[in-house]
Design a protein around this motif. Structure first.
Motif, PDB file in Angstrom:
ATOM      1  N   GLY A   1       0.792  -1.223   0.000  1.00  0.00           N
ATOM      2  CA  GLY A   1       0.000   0.000   0.000  1.00  0.00           C
ATOM      3  C   GLY A   1       0.827   1.278   0.000  1.00  0.00           C
ATOM      4  N   LEU A   2       1.863   1.302   0.830  1.00  0.00           N
ATOM      5  CA  LEU A   2       2.689   2.506   0.937  1.00  0.00           C
ATOM      6  C   LEU A   2       3.317   2.849  -0.423  1.00  0.00           C
ATOM      7  CD1 LEU A   2       5.253   3.311   3.673  1.00  0.00           C
ATOM      8  CD2 LEU A   2       6.108   2.869   1.397  1.00  0.00           C
ATOM      9  N   ALA A   3       3.784   1.831  -1.105  1.00  0.00           N
ATOM     10  CA  ALA A   3       4.487   2.035  -2.374  1.00  0.00           C
ATOM     11  C   ALA A   3       3.528   2.396  -3.502  1.00  0.00           C
ATOM     12  CB  ALA A   3       5.262   0.782  -2.735  1.00  0.00           C
TER      13      ALA A   3
ATOM     14  N   ASP B   1      10.047  -7.248   2.871  1.00  0.00           N
ATOM     15  CA  ASP B   1       9.247  -7.243   4.079  1.00  0.00           C
ATOM     16  C   ASP B   1       8.632  -5.865   4.197  1.00  0.00           C
ATOM     17  OD1 ASP B   1       8.340  -7.214   6.747  1.00  0.00           O
ATOM     18  OD2 ASP B   1       9.679  -8.905   7.125  1.00  0.00           O
ATOM     19  N   ASP B   2       7.304  -5.791   4.277  1.00  0.00           N
ATOM     20  CA  ASP B   2       6.732  -4.461   4.212  1.00  0.00           C
ATOM     21  C   ASP B   2       6.575  -3.785   5.559  1.00  0.00           C
ATOM     22  OD1 ASP B   2       4.580  -5.999   4.926  1.00  0.00           O
ATOM     23  OD2 ASP B   2       3.153  -4.686   3.939  1.00  0.00           O
ATOM     24  N   ARG B   3       7.274  -4.179   6.580  1.00  0.00           N
ATOM     25  CA  ARG B   3       7.313  -3.293   7.742  1.00  0.00           C
ATOM     26  C   ARG B   3       8.343  -3.623   8.813  1.00  0.00           C
ATOM     27  NH1 ARG B   3       1.882  -2.067   8.247  1.00  0.00           N
ATOM     28  NH2 ARG B   3       1.703  -2.884   6.140  1.00  0.00           N
TER      29      ARG B   3
ATOM     30  N   THR C   1       3.507   9.332   8.486  1.00  0.00           N
ATOM     31  CA  THR C   1       3.730   8.002   9.042  1.00  0.00           C
ATOM     32  C   THR C   1       2.571   7.096   8.620  1.00  0.00           C
ATOM     33  OG1 THR C   1       3.927   6.691  11.055  1.00  0.00           O
ATOM     34  CG2 THR C   1       2.803   8.785  11.274  1.00  0.00           C
ATOM     35  N   HIS C   2       2.900   5.871   8.248  1.00  0.00           N
ATOM     36  CA  HIS C   2       1.893   4.944   7.713  1.00  0.00           C
ATOM     37  C   HIS C   2       1.598   3.808   8.676  1.00  0.00           C
ATOM     38  CE1 HIS C   2       2.307   6.571   3.528  1.00  0.00           C
ATOM     39  NE2 HIS C   2       3.468   6.948   4.040  1.00  0.00           N
ATOM     40  N   THR C   3       2.102   3.922   9.872  1.00  0.00           N
ATOM     41  CA  THR C   3       1.953   2.809  10.792  1.00  0.00           C
ATOM     42  C   THR C   3       1.197   3.237  12.044  1.00  0.00           C
ATOM     43  OG1 THR C   3       3.156   0.929  11.661  1.00  0.00           O
ATOM     44  CG2 THR C   3       4.078   3.067  12.136  1.00  0.00           C
TER      45      THR C   3
ATOM     46  N   THR D   1      -6.257  12.223   4.542  1.00  0.00           N
ATOM     47  CA  THR D   1      -6.697  10.877   4.177  1.00  0.00           C
ATOM     48  C   THR D   1      -6.117  10.483   2.819  1.00  0.00           C
ATOM     49  OG1 THR D   1      -8.702  11.289   5.433  1.00  0.00           O
ATOM     50  CG2 THR D   1      -8.750   9.434   3.904  1.00  0.00           C
ATOM     51  N   ASN D   2      -5.655   9.262   2.728  1.00  0.00           N
ATOM     52  CA  ASN D   2      -5.071   8.731   1.485  1.00  0.00           C
ATOM     53  C   ASN D   2      -6.066   8.769   0.332  1.00  0.00           C
ATOM     54  OD1 ASN D   2      -2.977   6.010   2.830  1.00  0.00           O
ATOM     55  ND2 ASN D   2      -2.720   8.206   2.791  1.00  0.00           N
ATOM     56  N   GLY D   3      -5.553   8.547  -0.860  1.00  0.00           N
ATOM     57  CA  GLY D   3      -6.404   8.458  -2.042  1.00  0.00           C
ATOM     58  C   GLY D   3      -5.722   7.612  -3.090  1.00  0.00           C
TER      59      GLY D   3
ATOM     60  N   HIS E   1      -5.806  -1.165  13.498  1.00  0.00           N
ATOM     61  CA  HIS E   1      -4.544  -1.693  12.974  1.00  0.00           C
ATOM     62  C   HIS E   1      -4.192  -1.267  11.558  1.00  0.00           C
ATOM     63  CE1 HIS E   1      -3.088  -4.305  16.206  1.00  0.00           C
ATOM     64  NE2 HIS E   1      -4.358  -4.222  16.601  1.00  0.00           N
ATOM     65  N   GLU E   2      -5.188  -0.954  10.720  1.00  0.00           N
ATOM     66  CA  GLU E   2      -4.882  -0.522   9.359  1.00  0.00           C
ATOM     67  C   GLU E   2      -4.818   1.000   9.366  1.00  0.00           C
ATOM     68  OE1 GLU E   2      -3.346  -1.446   6.620  1.00  0.00           O
ATOM     69  OE2 GLU E   2      -4.831  -2.954   6.064  1.00  0.00           O
ATOM     70  N   ALA E   3      -3.638   1.550   9.093  1.00  0.00           N
ATOM     71  CA  ALA E   3      -3.501   2.999   9.182  1.00  0.00           C
ATOM     72  C   ALA E   3      -4.536   3.688   8.290  1.00  0.00           C
ATOM     73  CB  ALA E   3      -2.096   3.416   8.807  1.00  0.00           C
ATOM     74  N   SER E   4      -4.596   3.285   7.036  1.00  0.00           N
ATOM     75  CA  SER E   4      -5.633   3.811   6.164  1.00  0.00           C
ATOM     76  C   SER E   4      -6.281   2.677   5.390  1.00  0.00           C
ATOM     77  CB  SER E   4      -5.049   4.835   5.183  1.00  0.00           C
ATOM     78  OG  SER E   4      -5.945   5.062   4.124  1.00  0.00           O
ATOM     79  N   GLY E   5      -5.489   2.046   4.501  1.00  0.00           N
ATOM     80  CA  GLY E   5      -6.060   1.106   3.543  1.00  0.00           C
ATOM     81  C   GLY E   5      -6.386   1.902   2.295  1.00  0.00           C
ATOM     82  N   THR E   6      -5.940   1.426   1.135  1.00  0.00           N
ATOM     83  CA  THR E   6      -6.224   2.121  -0.120  1.00  0.00           C
ATOM     84  C   THR E   6      -6.897   1.188  -1.121  1.00  0.00           C
ATOM     85  OG1 THR E   6      -3.918   1.674  -0.617  1.00  0.00           O
ATOM     86  CG2 THR E   6      -4.481   3.940  -0.080  1.00  0.00           C
TER      87      THR E   6
HETATM   88  F1  GPW Z   1       4.878  -0.052   8.211  1.00  0.00           F
HETATM   89  N1  GPW Z   1       1.945   0.426   4.791  1.00  0.00           N
HETATM   90  C1  GPW Z   1       2.640  -0.365   3.900  1.00  0.00           C
HETATM   91  F2  GPW Z   1       3.772   1.733   8.146  1.00  0.00           F
HETATM   92  O1  GPW Z   1       2.137  -0.727   2.841  1.00  0.00           O
HETATM   93  F3  GPW Z   1       5.620   1.631   7.146  1.00  0.00           F
HETATM   94  N2  GPW Z   1       3.917  -0.734   4.190  1.00  0.00           N
HETATM   95  C2  GPW Z   1       4.553  -0.332   5.316  1.00  0.00           C
HETATM   96  O2  GPW Z   1       5.715  -0.679   5.517  1.00  0.00           O
HETATM   97  C3  GPW Z   1       3.843   0.486   6.216  1.00  0.00           C
HETATM   98  C4  GPW Z   1       2.540   0.831   5.938  1.00  0.00           C
HETATM   99  C5  GPW Z   1       4.540   0.953   7.462  1.00  0.00           C
HETATM  100  C6  GPW Z   1       0.569   0.833   4.409  1.00  0.00           C
HETATM  101  C7  GPW Z   1      -0.458   0.769   5.525  1.00  0.00           C
HETATM  102  O3  GPW Z   1      -0.447  -0.519   6.096  1.00  0.00           O
HETATM  103  C8  GPW Z   1      -1.830   1.076   4.937  1.00  0.00           C
HETATM  104  O4  GPW Z   1      -2.812   1.100   5.947  1.00  0.00           O
HETATM  105  C9  GPW Z   1      -1.811   2.413   4.212  1.00  0.00           C
HETATM  106  O5  GPW Z   1      -2.997   2.606   3.483  1.00  0.00           O
HETATM  107  C10 GPW Z   1      -0.648   2.481   3.234  1.00  0.00           C
HETATM  108  O6  GPW Z   1       0.588   2.148   3.865  1.00  0.00           O
HETATM  109  C11 GPW Z   1      -0.507   3.858   2.607  1.00  0.00           C
HETATM  110  O7  GPW Z   1      -0.547   4.855   3.568  1.00  0.00           O
END
Ligand code: GPW
Length: 794
Positions: free
Chosen positions: A100-102, A251-253, A337-339, A444-446, A636-641
């Motif tokens: 999601g972040l990427a 690893d995404d986090r 911050t996305h977490t 808010t994300n989009g 737990h889900e910061a936003s979700g896209t």
């Molecule tokens: F851990 N997100 C992600 F917060 O895709 F950095 N990878 C990550 O490593 C992280 C967050 C981090 C996501 C969130 O889980 C999701 O809720 C959010 O919509 C997305 O980032 C974009 O903000």
């Protein structure tokens, strides 16, 4: 003089035949030209791939032209520029990011270009993108994604835009005008080369740049190797330095404590800042104006070494006084911050940082001691709070807290949804919020409707333009609310259903080729696609499917005619080292095997796992979904896209009140989606109950079936089952199961009334305008970055 320059420009312009033309004949001519001279095949004999190459070069030429015009215009008008720093961009064919972040970074680039903002993206050009997932016998295997194998026509290699990036070494005292100063004497040099990726805006000539860095060995005279005569080894060492930008961490986090990851971060930060400072210095002879001309955005903490690096550049190299430099630096950074959870925040062991970047560690200590002094004046000697807020964590492993650093140095700290921001203020960063409430905002994300409707769903795109009477929604998604005016029109609803059916057909064909499973178009296509994580609760979905299967098996044959047939689709990658996530994938396959081969069940229930979920697969799956699931435990889900993409495509949501779903409800109303589960304020209390938590009988029964080996290999699934056993069920699958089943039943009930369902579908898409990344970017531009549009006039 000016007249001379103008005459020269006019002559150039006439030599080039003006601008490249976009009519079919000019394009055909160019394509043939590139077949012959770029691809170097005969124009009478070339295959499809070569045709694609030639076509992409023809498009690329046009992008380059627009890119040049845009940047010449920026240079001339000198607007304040945004630099968007991100270690990940999930563009599509180039999978240079995880999830999601990427993908959100990629959507934001599209919006920045379309809205004419003077912005640059900076990232890394990994040679291996996110791994390809293949499934063997139900298990995930990872294959390397060497995406540059056939070349990449969309990038422009800038062999002359290179910077030296240094590592290791020592810090030494030098005398500068009688004053003692510390400077870094580095030990290793790597060269960063720029690769530019033009990002065209939609409906504008503006084309911005995503500049990605690749590492190559520096041609610096290697005296050591020369002296020892160790020629072969010096070449081997050169190759090692090249490997910095080789591979994206999958690893995404959590990439804590890995030296190569830290090297990547600094390599990226150092090259980007040298480039940014060079550009600034071309037009300025001191740094006073930096905050008026430069906005640096930290996409999560991954690029936050920028803070130490820019201080080093200003103080050690440009010889600014520390306080003066610090005052400038604090005005240029913003941070998203996305977490949600504090445990997920990035930390770097000081041992590691001190050996790789000794001067930066010193700078970080100095930033911290200054901050601690200031903080003591503000809050007194509250040592617990001081130690919580410190950049330095004193523990078993002494480390640097990158989030604290980012907050202290940024003028704005952004959350990605309202709920997320509230959690940041009340919990994760409470201490900081109380100190600096005005720093904390949320945006808010989009997602971009250009990719998630126009490209991925052309039939819906045509339908929208027809009934809205304009294509303007492609640049202004708020216009989608106009669909509400037609929701009672049966002709419109009929066309809407036809579009969904067409997309389901396309998806059904894909499913059949990928998995051999034939699915009925009359069934409800129910989709959950995203990275596999315990908190996203794919296991809740699988348990729901097992329950449904169990009910069907025990049902009177006559009653089966009333059942809504379902095609359950699950897809997503597990991080290679994430055992539980991999077991979830295996369980999904085991359950699918059982259900899909049960002739007694037939079309009433199917389960398919779509392998290698990625942007291209998403473009196929999302338009074809009737229902999509977003099941994260609240908080737990910061936003979700993902949910926003489904919403735009008229897909109904079944979701918890988490992340941006809260805002989605504000837009479409709670009647138009299926909401379930504990609310965020109930979660802590439920967890406290532990073993005394009430769990429905159906949940215990499903868990028993898996434990007893009903789906094979009970030993393998044991540790997975343990994670949701009463008393151990951190993500509350058991306590949410009852309300999950009710929401599923409500979805079934709505689906048997096609007119009702279609209205809900239309109203979902009609309310999706707020979730365009255009809205996100405009908010950031006006509130956080303070940048203005700058449209290249041609
Ligand atoms: F851990 N997100 C992600 F917060 O895709 F950095 N990878 C990550 O490593 C992280 C967050 C981090 C996501 C969130 O889980 C999701 O809720 C959010 O919509 C997305 O980032 C974009 O903000």
């Amino acid at each position: 003089g000016f007249g001379e320059r103008k005459a020269k420009a006019e002559r150039m312009f006439s030599l080039m035949d003006g601008f490249l033309k976009n009519d079919p004949f000019s394009l055909q001519k160019d394509i043939l030209h590139h077949v012959e001279y770029t691809v170097a095949r005969s124009r009478f004999n070339f295959d499809d791939y070569e045709a694609y190459q030639a076509l992409s070069h023809s498009v690329r030429d046009r992008l380059i032209e627009r890119w040049h015009d845009t940047h010449t215009y920026f240079k001339r008008t000198k607007p304040k520029r945004l630099y968007f720093l991100s270690l990940e961009f999930l563009m599509g064919d180039a999978a240079l990011g995880n999830g999601g972040l990427a993908r959100f970074s990629a959507c934001q680039m599209d919006s920045l270009a379309t809205l004419d903002y003077p912005a640059w993206g900076y990232g890394l050009r990994y040679e291996y993108g996110l791994f390809r997932q293949i499934i063997v016998d139900g298990f995930q295997h990872e294959q390397p994604d060497y995406w540059l194998n056939f070349g990449n026509p969309w990038e422009i290699e800038r062999i002359h835009v290179t910077y030296e990036v240094k590592f290791y070494g020592t810090v030494e005292d030098v005398d500068r005008n009688g004053e003692k100063h510390e400077v870094w004497i580095p030990g290793e040099t790597v060269e960063a080369v720029a690769y530019d990726n033009p990002i065209p805006g939609y409906g504008t000539r503006n084309t911005i740049n995503l500049r990605l860095w690749a590492a190559k060995p520096s041609n610096h005279f290697d005296l050591e190797a020369y002296n020892t005569g160790d020629y072969i080894n010096s070449i081997v060492n050169r190759q090692r330095t090249e490997s910095i930008s080789n591979v994206l961490y999958p690893d995404d986090r959590s990439h804590q404590g890995k030296e190569m990851r830290l090297k990547q971060q600094y390599f990226f930060v150092s090259a980007s800042l040298q480039d940014i400072i060079r550009r600034f210095k071309e037009a300025h002879n001191n740094f006073d104006e930096l905050p008026e001309k430069v906005a640096l955005h930290l996409n999560d903490t991954h690029p936050s070494l920028s803070i130490a690096e820019i201080m080093r550049i200003l103080v050690d190299e440009e010889q600014l006084d520390w306080n003066k430099a610090w005052n400038i630096v604090c005005k240029i950074f913003s941070f998203t911050t996305h977490t949600v959870v504090a445990e997920g925040l990035e930390k770097i062991p000081t041992d590691l940082l001190g050996s790789l970047l000794p001067r930066h560690l010193q700078i970080l200590y100095k930033i911290n001691s200054n901050f601690m002094e200031e903080l003591k004046k503000r809050i007194g000697l509250d040592y617990n709070r001081l130690s919580r807020m410190s950049i330095v964590e004193e523990g078993a492993v002494k480390s640097i807290r990158m989030a604290n650093l980012s907050i202290i140095c940024s003028h704005t700290v952004n959350g990605v949804s309202k709920l997320h921001s509230d959690t940041l203020k009340m919990r994760t960063f409470k201490d900081f919020y109380e100190l600096w409430p005005e720093k904390f905002q949320y945006t808010t994300n989009g997602v971009t409707q250009r990719r998630w409707i126009v490209v991925s769903n052309p039939s819906l795109c045509a339908l929208l333009s027809k009934w809205l009477g304009t294509e303007a929604w492609i640049r202004n998604a708020d216009l989608l609310t106009g669909l509400r005016d037609h929701v009672d029109n049966t002709g419109f609803r009929h066309e809407w259903k036809m579009v969904k059916r067409l997309n389901k057909m396309r998806l059904a064909e894909y499913i059949e080729t990928m998995s051999g499973v034939k699915v009925s178009l009359d069934a409800m296509f129910d989709v959950q696609v995203k990275r596999i994580h315990e908190y996203k609760r794919q296991l809740l979905n699988i348990f729901g499917i097992i329950h449904r299967y169990d009910c069907l098996k025990n049902m009177d044959k006559n009653d089966r005619t009333k059942v809504v047939p379902r095609v359950c689709i699950i897809g997503g990658k597990a991080a290679p080292g994430y055992e539980i996530a991999k077991k979830i994938i295996k369980l999904c396959h085991a359950v699918a095997e059982k259900i899909n081969n049960d002739a007694d069940i037939g079309d009433l229930l199917k389960l398919v796992f779509i392998p290698d979920y990625n942007v291209s697969v998403a473009e196929m799956v999302i338009p074809g979904a009737d229902l999509s699931q977003h099941l994260s435990t609240a908080g737990h889900e910061a936003s979700g896209t993902g949910s926003m993409k489904f919403l735009m495509n008229g897909c109904l949501l079944l979701a918890t009140a988490d992340g941006s779903t809260v805002e989605i409800i504000e837009e479409i109303g709670s009647d138009n989606l299926f909401l379930f589960g504990a609310k965020v304020q109930e979660v802590a209390e439920l967890r406290e109950k532990g073993g005394a938590l009430k769990v429905p009988l159906q949940f215990a029964r499903v868990l028993r079936m898996v434990r007893d080996g009903y789906f094979g290999d009970k030993d393998y699934f044991k540790s997975l089952c343990d994670t949701v056993e009463v008393g151990n069920d951190f993500y509350l699958l058991g306590s949410d199961f009852g309300s999950y089943l009710e929401a599923q039943a409500a979805a079934d009930k709505a689906f048997v009334e096609p007119e009702k369902w279609t209205k809900m579908s239309i109203l979902s898409a009609a309310g999706s305008g707020r979730f365009s990344s255009d809205r996100t970017i405009r908010e950031y531009a006006e509130r956080t970055w303070k940048i203005d549009p700058c449209q290249c006039p041609f």
